[in-house]
Enzyme design. Structure first.
Site, PDB file in Angstrom:
ATOM      1  N   VAL A  79      22.831 -30.357  -2.153  1.00 55.86           N
ATOM      2  CA  VAL A  79      23.277 -29.031  -2.487  1.00 55.86           C
ATOM      3  C   VAL A  79      24.944 -28.791  -2.514  1.00 55.86           C
ATOM      4  O   VAL A  79      25.413 -29.491  -1.902  1.00 55.86           O
ATOM      5  CB  VAL A  79      22.834 -28.244  -0.872  1.00 55.86           C
ATOM      6  N   ASP A 102       7.164 -26.036   7.207  1.00 54.63           N
ATOM      7  CA  ASP A 102       8.423 -27.181   7.352  1.00 54.63           C
ATOM      8  C   ASP A 102       9.581 -26.115   8.300  1.00 54.63           C
ATOM      9  O   ASP A 102      10.691 -26.283   7.938  1.00 54.63           O
ATOM     10  CB  ASP A 102       9.025 -27.650   6.311  1.00 54.63           C
TER      11      ASP A 102
END
Length: 446
Positions: free
Chosen positions: A28, A145
């Site tokens: 990221v 998740d």
């Protein structure tokens, strides 16, 4: 209106690239989106294969469907050659940048110095995550998740759900390496027993509800649910009824916990049909948040101050020994838990260790660190009640009526001052049992 997942940004759209983090999926980066003059997060895949690209597009479609206040916003797709990645074309997602990091990073930075949690913020996080998950379920999406690293925080520490790489509209399962993610995808410590028991399990909405129950525990304690347990141990113990140990938070005198703890246990119920819906969770989280709404701004300011570069608070995170514990057990002498406190010592060991200091030394510790203790101590009522008859009932009542922990500590200082070294030493012992890390950091003896 065109789907955001169909809008593609190239390298010419960005400037001021910065690396943020990396994981199994890729990395990221933070970059400036020049035409909108805003910072964005760009999630870039390590693997540029066609199957990975399809997973990325599926995630983008889920994010399109999940456009909501408490879900991270998608701006579009990225295709280009980011700095430092070589000449090959990379693909990614362009998303809202969350200045506050993740819930996991917040817990790691705060550790328990001063102790997590600041309760108004805890209850707001619990409610906002429930709001986000309720929206996903109303849109027929499952996250699969839900965990602290996938709850991101904006500059005001509001929660938004992120990472839809495992999300599904249907009940199809995603096979992954179980040592890192579990048998069907998702982090194994947050997976329900039915998913751990069967390789052919197909997740339904109650999967997310179970994960939310474990997440509530981590929000309330600031800890990893099973820090020393590997996948095999979790796979073996969770279907047998083991859950994170709750005795510590059950003893806390905090408005709203008597409602939140039963919700937590209902969410992680072994029978998926007995778990509540997120709409039912909201009935509870909205109620407990209303009890603390006046203290939220102060709690956020305190956290920001603690996280600032000029703060004297240490960010060193020490592993805690919270072992697996059967949810129904309620005593400190269980075989698995053994009365372990947040530092890995038993309650009796902690109390015995304080005897290495004299009454006068303990009193001097309290006097020397009182200003810091006012800011750091959260379990004021538990400590006060441990003092017993040393605190007059009328004073105890006044302490209980105070709005904040700091005000309670200031009120408690009166009987400490009037009672002399003996009462201060008793306060030290009670403080040690509740906040071992804090006492150690301030120079107390073990």
């Amino acid at each position: 209106m065109a789907l955001r997942s169909r809008k593609t940004y190239g390298d010419e759209c960005f400037e001021k690239w910065e690396f943020v983090s990396s994981g199994g999926f890729g990395q990221v980066c933070k970059a400036r989106l020049t035409d909108l003059r805003i910072d964005v997060a760009i999630k870039i895949l390590h693997d540029g294969s066609s199957s990975s690209s399809m997973i990325l597009r599926d995630e983008a479609k889920c994010m399109d469907m999940a456009s909501f206040n408490f879900v991270v916003r998608l701006y579009g797709m990225y295709q280009g050659c980011p700095p430092g990645k070589g000449p090959s074309t990379q693909q990614g997602l362009v998303m809202e940048f969350m200045e506050g990091g993740s819930l996991q990073s917040l817990q790691e930075k705060l550790c328990d110095l001063p102790p997590w949690p600041l309760w108004p913020l805890v209850f707001r996080l619990a409610h906002e995550v429930a709001q986000g998950m309720n929206f996903l379920h109303t849109e027929h999406l499952m996250h699969l998740d839900l965990k602290p690293s996938n709850v991101l925080l904006n500059d005001n520490l509001n929660a938004k759900i992120a990472d839809f790489g495992l999300s599904r509209v249907s009940a199809s399962a995603s096979n992954s390496n179980k040592e890192t993610t579990g048998a069907i995808g998702g982090s194994f410590k947050y997976m329900p027993p039915e998913a751990l028991e069967s390789s052919s399990y197909e997740p339904v909405r109650s999967f997310d509800v179970y994960s939310y129950g474990i997440l509530l525990w981590t929000i309330a304690t600031g800890k990893d649910p099973y820090p020393l347990a590997n996948y095999d141990r979790v796979e073996s113990n969770i279907p047998q009824g083991d859950r994170p140990f709750c005795k510590e938070i059950e003893q806390m005198k905090v408005d709203g916990l008597k409602e939140l703890i039963p919700l937590m246990k209902e969410c992680w119920h072994g029978n998926p049909n007995q778990r509540p819906t997120f709409m039912q969770c909201l009935d509870v989280t909205e109620k407990v948040l209303s009890m603390h709404s006046m203290g939220i701004d102060d709690a956020v300011r305190q956290v920001k101050r603690l996280m600032s570069p000029n703060s004297n608070t240490s960010n060193t995170s020490e592993a805690t020994n919270v072992s697996l514990q059967t949810a129904e057990e309620s005593t400190y002498d269980s075989v698995d838990f053994g009365g372990i406190t947040e530092t890995g010592r038993s309650f009796n060991q902690v109390c015995a260790s304080t005897k290495t200091m004299s009454i006068q030394d303990k009193a001097k510790f309290v006097d020397r660190n009182w200003a810091k203790l006012i800011q750091a101590v959260s379990e004021v009522m538990a400590i006060t009640e441990a003092l017993g008859d040393m605190v007059h009932p009328e004073t105890l009542s006044k302490i209980e009526r105070q709005d904040t922990s700091q005000d309670k500590m200031r009120m408690l200082h009166r009987p400490l001052r009037s009672g002399g070294d003996k009462v201060k030493a008793a306060f030290y012992d009670a403080l040690k049992a509740q906040h071992c890390h804090l006492v150690e950091r301030l120079g107390g003896s073990f």
